[in-house]
Each structure stands twice: as C-alpha cells, then as structure tokens.
Design a protein around this motif. Structure first.
Motif, mmCIF file in Angstrom:
data_model
loop_
_atom_site.group_PDB
_atom_site.id
_atom_site.type_symbol
_atom_site.label_atom_id
_atom_site.label_comp_id
_atom_site.label_asym_id
_atom_site.label_seq_id
_atom_site.Cartn_x
_atom_site.Cartn_y
_atom_site.Cartn_z
ATOM 1 N N ASP A 1 0.739 -1.039 0.076
ATOM 2 C CA ASP A 1 0.121 -0.078 0.422
ATOM 3 C C ASP A 1 1.039 0.950 -0.235
ATOM 4 N N PRO A 2 0.551 1.823 -1.403
ATOM 5 C CA PRO A 2 1.541 3.422 -1.140
ATOM 6 C C PRO A 2 1.270 4.433 -0.073
ATOM 7 N N ARG A 3 0.075 4.057 0.482
ATOM 8 C CA ARG A 3 -0.071 5.160 1.416
ATOM 9 C C ARG A 3 -0.240 5.191 3.029
ATOM 10 N N LEU A 4 0.289 5.987 4.013
ATOM 11 C CA LEU A 4 0.353 5.507 5.172
ATOM 12 C C LEU A 4 -1.460 4.889 5.765
ATOM 13 N N THR A 5 -2.542 5.173 5.700
ATOM 14 C CA THR A 5 -3.485 4.204 6.047
ATOM 15 C C THR A 5 -4.589 3.609 5.001
ATOM 16 N N ASP A 6 -5.086 2.778 5.256
ATOM 17 C CA ASP A 6 -6.124 1.722 4.130
ATOM 18 C C ASP A 6 -7.676 2.962 4.136
ATOM 19 N N LEU A 7 -7.805 3.337 4.287
ATOM 20 C CA LEU A 7 -9.017 4.150 4.909
ATOM 21 C C LEU A 7 -9.036 5.468 3.514
ATOM 22 N N ARG A 8 -9.852 5.598 3.275
ATOM 23 C CA ARG A 8 -10.565 6.727 1.957
ATOM 24 C C ARG A 8 -11.233 7.747 2.641
ATOM 25 N N THR A 9 -10.854 8.770 1.509
ATOM 26 C CA THR A 9 -11.798 10.229 2.176
ATOM 27 C C THR A 9 -12.846 10.016 1.972
ATOM 28 N N LYS B 1 -14.957 10.372 8.943
ATOM 29 C CA LYS B 1 -16.210 10.525 9.208
ATOM 30 C C LYS B 1 -15.539 11.882 10.250
ATOM 31 N N LYS B 2 -14.443 11.058 11.099
ATOM 32 C CA LYS B 2 -13.804 12.103 12.256
ATOM 33 C C LYS B 2 -12.537 12.110 11.925
ATOM 34 N N VAL B 3 -11.980 13.535 11.784
ATOM 35 C CA VAL B 3 -10.781 13.817 12.031
ATOM 36 C C VAL B 3 -10.367 15.088 13.079
ATOM 37 N N THR B 4 -9.172 14.153 14.089
ATOM 38 C CA THR B 4 -8.549 15.256 15.375
ATOM 39 C C THR B 4 -7.611 14.980 15.255
ATOM 40 N N PRO C 1 -17.241 23.276 2.822
ATOM 41 C CA PRO C 1 -17.414 21.480 2.119
ATOM 42 C C PRO C 1 -15.820 21.282 1.444
ATOM 43 N N THR C 2 -15.405 21.754 0.332
ATOM 44 C CA THR C 2 -14.701 21.967 -1.111
ATOM 45 C C THR C 2 -12.904 21.742 0.147
ATOM 46 N N LYS C 3 -12.853 22.700 0.821
ATOM 47 C CA LYS C 3 -11.633 22.711 1.643
ATOM 48 C C LYS C 3 -11.172 21.753 2.351
ATOM 49 N N MET C 4 -12.565 21.620 2.916
ATOM 50 C CA MET C 4 -12.675 20.147 4.415
ATOM 51 C C MET C 4 -12.055 18.540 3.508
ATOM 52 N N GLU C 5 -12.648 18.653 2.266
ATOM 53 C CA GLU C 5 -12.717 16.694 1.626
ATOM 54 C C GLU C 5 -10.915 17.897 0.888
ATOM 55 N N THR C 6 -10.455 18.646 0.812
ATOM 56 C CA THR C 6 -9.530 18.269 -0.118
ATOM 57 C C THR C 6 -8.697 18.200 1.045
ATOM 58 N N ARG C 7 -8.465 18.630 2.757
ATOM 59 C CA ARG C 7 -7.787 19.023 3.512
ATOM 60 C C ARG C 7 -7.376 17.609 3.864
ATOM 61 N N SER D 1 -8.059 14.703 1.906
ATOM 62 C CA SER D 1 -7.961 13.709 1.026
ATOM 63 C C SER D 1 -6.329 13.479 1.340
ATOM 64 N N HIS D 2 -5.794 15.174 1.758
ATOM 65 C CA HIS D 2 -4.511 14.937 1.905
ATOM 66 C C HIS D 2 -3.559 14.444 2.782
ATOM 67 N N LEU D 3 -4.876 14.015 4.167
ATOM 68 C CA LEU D 3 -4.383 12.774 4.771
ATOM 69 C C LEU D 3 -4.611 11.122 4.481
ATOM 70 N N VAL D 4 -5.083 11.212 4.378
ATOM 71 C CA VAL D 4 -5.471 9.869 4.058
ATOM 72 C C VAL D 4 -5.136 8.414 2.489
ATOM 73 N N ASN D 5 -5.176 10.201 1.479
ATOM 74 C CA ASN D 5 -4.481 9.560 0.251
ATOM 75 C C ASN D 5 -3.597 9.982 -0.015
ATOM 76 N N GLU D 6 -2.622 10.899 0.397
ATOM 77 C CA GLU D 6 -1.184 10.989 0.465
ATOM 78 C C GLU D 6 -0.546 9.576 0.202
ATOM 79 N N LYS D 7 0.637 9.651 -0.265
ATOM 80 C CA LYS D 7 0.952 8.409 -0.624
ATOM 81 C C LYS D 7 2.431 8.955 -0.365
#
Length: 617
Positions: A181-189, A193-196, A227-233, A235-241
C-alpha cells in the motif's frame, strides 16, 4: 392405394431408419469436458490467502487480515505489511473471470507439446486458499497463437487449458509495480467521518460529519468547515502516498522524531474503524519530506510536505465563511426587521412565488430567487467566537430572517447590532442553534430592508384595449403638466364600424397612428417599483389632496357597458404625479378598490401619454 405403391413407401421408410442408425453409430469421440474457469468458480470474498511465484524464484504472499474483511497484508521479510487492497481485489476479480476456451487432456499432451506451450517450466504460478483448506493452483505458460489468451494448467501432467490472459497480466503487474500500500492508512476520503489532530496533547483540529454529512468543527471553534476545503484536507491526510520507506520493523522511534511525535492524527471511519497517524518532528535527517507512520505498524515512511502541511495547517483555513450555508431548496422567506414594511413572508406555491403577508399578492419570482441567491452567498467577514449573544445585541433583538427549506427544515438567522466599519456597515449575527457570533456583510439586510413591496409582481394592470370605449386625458397642475393637451375620445363598440369621436365642444381630428400607439402601451402597465401610499404622501408624490388630479396628467379609461368589466371596475383612473428623483414618475391607479399603493412608472410610458392625440395639421 395400389400394392406396389405401399411396398415402395415401406422401402423408403426402412432406408431412412437405417441411415439414422448409421449416423448415430459413427459419432466421433468426445474430448475432455471443458471446465468453466482455470481455478473453478469461487467467491473472491472467500479467499484467505494468495501466493504468487515466478520461475526465477520471486514470490508474493498475501493474507487477508480477518474473515470477510477487504484489507490485505503482504509478506515482507519475516513479517507482514499492509497491501494495496485495490490491486489485490483486481487480481482476485481477474482470477474469478479466468474463463477457459479449450482443454487438452494430460494424457494427450506430450512433453514436447507441454514445453512448446511454456508449461514445462511455467512463467508464473498462483495459489489461492479457500475455506476448508481448499487450495487451488494455476500455472501460466506461453501466449496462444491467436493472442489475448494463454496456456495454463493446474500442476504437472494435468490438463492444459487455454484461458484469458487477464490473470497473467495482473500477476505480472503485481511483480513489476508491487502490492504494498503506497499510503499511510487504508481508509479513503469517503470513509472518514471524524478527524482529530493533537499537538503537544492539545486538540488543534477536530471536525466531524453531522447527520447531513456536513463537516462541523468542534475544536478550536464551533462552526462549519467549508465543504471543498475540508474534503481536500482530509484527502491529503488519507490519500497522500509516501515517498519512500525509511525503515521496516523499527523498534526505536526516537531518531525519527516520532517519540514523542510532532502531531498525532486520529481518523474514525463510518464503520468506527480508528486509525492513528504520527508525524515526526522537524529534522535534518530526511531530505524533501518528514517522517511519519501509522501507530501500531512498525514501519516508518518519508512523506511529502503536502501531507505535513495538511496536518499542521491552521484550522481557520478551512472555516466556512458562508453565513447561511443555504442550499438551492428554499421554499419560503420570512423577514422581521422591525418595521411594518420590513415584516413579511414570501412562499413558493407550486412553481411560482407569492407574498403571503402582510397582504396576499403574486410575487415576482425572479426577484425572490435573486434575494435567495444573495442570502445563499452571504459572506462572513469575521468570527467572534468569544462574544455572547447578549454582547452582540442578539439576545434582546427580535430581528431575524427565516428561510424555509424542502422537507420542513428552517434556517433562522438572528440579527444583532450594526457596526460602522471602513468602507460600509456590517452586522453582528448568528445562525440559530449551530454557530457562534459572526460579523456579516450588510448587503442582504440592506436588500430585505427595502420592504416587501419590492417583491410584488410588477404588473399594475392588463387591459383588453379592444374593450375600451372611452379615453380622457386631463393636464396636470405642474408647469410641465399644464402643457399636456386636454382631450376626450369615445367609440360605440356595438356599431358595425366603431370609430373614435372627439368629446363635445372640441375640434380637430384624431391622429390614428397616435391612438394605435397609445393603446399598445395601455395593454400592460408595469411598475418599475411599488411604493406605500396614503394621503400624507400626496404632496411629495404630486397628487392633488382630493385625489382628483395629479402633477403631470390624469388618464381616465372607460370600458364598454355591454362587456364584462375588467378587474378594478368599468372606469379606472391613472394619475401621473411628479418625476421621481431616481428616474420615472410617481403614479397611482384609482379603481373600485383603490388600495394604498403607488408605483414608479417609466419615463417612456409617461412621455407617450403626454403626446397629443389630435392631428397637428
């Protein structure tokens, strides 16, 4: 029938039966039964283990984490690391669909033919483990002459099958591209449902999706994420390789700045799966990135600056500055801004709009939609998280704006005191129930404060001019009004040829073109803007005190007696008062139910009424 004919028919039947028996007796031998697929039908969800091997000795071992789970691990050295579940799923899907087009029995395939087909020393081999220790194996040789298919078998000396090349391509891709897996986590955007985010044990960012799947901020403020900025942020947390592996099986995290970490990110999925990511402290040990890992997984990666920025960025960067957060489903607008004219309700009726209170009138739908668009785009200039409703003047203020939405929902905006700021005015306001005090731009309040009459449909009257039997124009009492020609005209609509006749005591002929033009203007009278009126406005608007005349002119229109009268009565009077400072003229329509409204009539309309109807020559 003659005897010889009967005998001939019996001979023909006998010959036919003999031919059928002979055909059945000499059927060719049937080859092996062709299986449906290389590994026989299976459900990919039942596979618990996959092993891939090449003839060069390379191997990949995959194991499912838990039964029924879609997460996989890949063996690396003596341990396992997380596999790319998308690649594994595509591999299993290809194996399920490895259909067979031809089959050759093992006894009929000699060693030379097996070598020719690449199965004496197969290129790759795959084994899958199913429940009950059911292990199924497939080996792949050379491509068939037709291309697009490949020779395969299930082990030495077994039947040779010609199968689709899809599984072989997926296996080859697994070896060339890797299945880690090229990502840190197996979750997708879409899972999250919650980020801390914690730094030094303090929550610098906490957001959670509410029941409407809208991101709501909990820390360091209470409000909404854009909404757009949250989804982008997210996405960078879970999808960045990750850029590269720093170390597998790491025991001591101190050298990577991960004990303690610079920041801790906790992600919670919709299925309540919890993943914790650690970001390393700033260090010169890694170039072009930062150390990071998933808690509980003994691998340290080097991650990009974009991932680090997503973790460390200010929570205010994603704050939603839309004050109303209103969608496109507004069905009512209730306004209470403190005066009778600014206390009203608009409602959507079927596909149109109407003014529901203080009086019921058809509304200008476009104007209402424009107002809702302005409310939807209402911008927050500044947030006052520490300010109370009382300090903002909201607690004691009755001023509010309510927008009803489809399904019975309602957005209530509480309006507090206004502020004088450079370049204009702003208001302190609050969205009831789900936000703190915000400083908002004044544009929407300025618009709604113009009162409910601005939303009234602009049609003042629609006359069937073919039914008009009388026209009378009287000059006004202003200097410009005195220049208007006084005239009256009538026609008998029941006669064969109704023609216009000038009133008694007048001379001159009718300018027919002018009459046709005037009647065309009178078909529809539209207000540029509606205004409240009472007798106290007469002087300012240019109407006589007794209501009999006006500053510019008085137009009387009478409708034929034998026809049904239009709305407003058989005789109606249009009063044209003074010019309005911003253009147009004050005007009133006197009917059987005169009402308390005036309006602005366009200059072009009034100029047409002021032109004489008699011929000048």
């Amino acid at each position: 029938m003659k005897l010889r004919n009967v005998v001939g028919m019996l001979l023909l039947v006998g010959l036919l039966l003999g031919a059928l028996w002979a055909a059945d007796s000499f059927q060719p031998a049937v080859g092996p039964r062709i299986p449906v697929s290389l590994l026989n039908p299976f459900d990919k969800r039942d596979v618990s283990r996959v092993e891939l091997a090449t003839k060069d000795g390379d191997a990949i071992v995959l194991r499912r984490r838990t039964s029924g789970d879609d997460l996989w691990d890949v063996k690396l050295g003596d341990g396992f690391v997380r596999a790319n579940d998308v690649i594994v799923d595509e591999l299993l899907a290809a194996l399920v669909q490895a259909d067979v087009s031809e089959a050759f029995t093992g006894d009929d395939v000699n060693d030379a033919k097996r070598a020719e087909w690449g199965l004496a020393d197969p290129l790759v081999q795959v084994s899958i483990t199913l429940p009950g220790d059911d292990v199924r194996t497939g080996r792949f040789g050379s491509l068939s002459r037709e291309g697009g298919r490949i020779y395969a078998d299930r082990g030495p000396d077994t039947d040779v099958l010609v199968v689709s090349a899809g599984p072989f391509d997926e296996i080859r891709s697994a070896f060339t591209q890797g299945v880690r897996d090229p990502r840190l986590t197996d979750l997708r955007t879409y899972d999250v449902k919650k980020v801390t985010i914690l730094r030094g044990g303090v929550a610098t960012f906490e957001a959670e999706k509410d029941v409407a799947q809208i991101w709501k901020m909990r820390q360091p403020y209470s409000g909404y994420g854009e909404p757009t900025k949250m989804e982008t942020r997210v996405s960078h947390l879970v999808n960045e390789k990750w850029l590269r592996v720093a170390e597998d099986g790491v025991q001591d995290l101190t050298g990577f700045g991960l004990d303690p970490p610079e920041a801790e990110v906790t992600l919670v999925s919709k299925r309540d799966q919890v993943r914790e990511l650690l970001l390393g402290a700033s260090t010169d040990l890694v170039a072009g990135g930062t150390f990071a890992m998933e808690r509980g997984v003994p691998t340290v990666y080097v991650v990009s600056k974009r991932f680090a920025d997503a973790v460390l960025a200010d929570a205010n960067d994603v704050r939603d500055r839309s004050f109303t957060r209103l969608g496109f489903d507004g069905v009512s607008l209730t306004v209470n801004l403190g005066t009778p004219d600014t206390t009203y309700k608009l409602s959507k009726i079927h596909s149109g709009w109407e003014i529901e209170s203080p009086d019921r009138y058809p509304a200008d739908g476009e104007r209402v939609v424009e107002a809702l668009a302005l409310l939807r785009e209402w911008h927050t200039a500044r947030f006052h998280d520490g300010m109370t409703a009382a300090e903002a003047g909201i607690a004691e203020s009755p001023h509010q704006i309510q927008i009803g939405t489809k399904g019975g929902g309602e957005v209530t905006l509480l309006i507090g005191r206004d502020l004088a700021v450079d370049g204009g005015r702003r208001y302190l306001a609050q969205r009831r129930g789900d936000s703190g005090v915000e400083e908002v731009l004044s544009g929407p309040i300025d618009l709604l404060s113009e009162g409910w009459l601005q939303f009234r449909r602009n049609t003042v009257a629609e006359w069937i001019t073919e039914d008009i039997a009388f026209l009378g124009i009287a000059p006004g009492f202003s200097d410009s009004g005195k220049s208007v020609e006084e005239s009256s005209w009538s026609r008998e609509l029941q006669s064969e040829k109704p023609i216009w006749k000038m009133g008694v005591g007048k001379t001159g002929g009718l300018d027919a073109e002018r009459m046709v033009s005037l009647l065309a203007w009178l078909r529809t009278i539209k207000a540029e803007r509606w205004l409240s009126w009472d007798a106290g406005h007469n002087d300012a608007m240019g109407f006589s005190v007794d209501g009999s005349g006006a500053a510019t002119l008085r137009l009387e229109v009478g409708f034929a007696e034998h026809l049904s009268p239009p709305a407003g009565g058989r005789t109606q009077i249009l009063l044209i008062g003074k010019p309005h400072p911003d253009g147009g003229y004050y005007a009133r329509l006197k009917t059987n139910s005169p009402g308390k409204w005036a309006f602005i009539l366009s200059e072009a309309f009034v100029e047409e009424l002021m032109k004489p109807l008699t011929r000048t020559r």
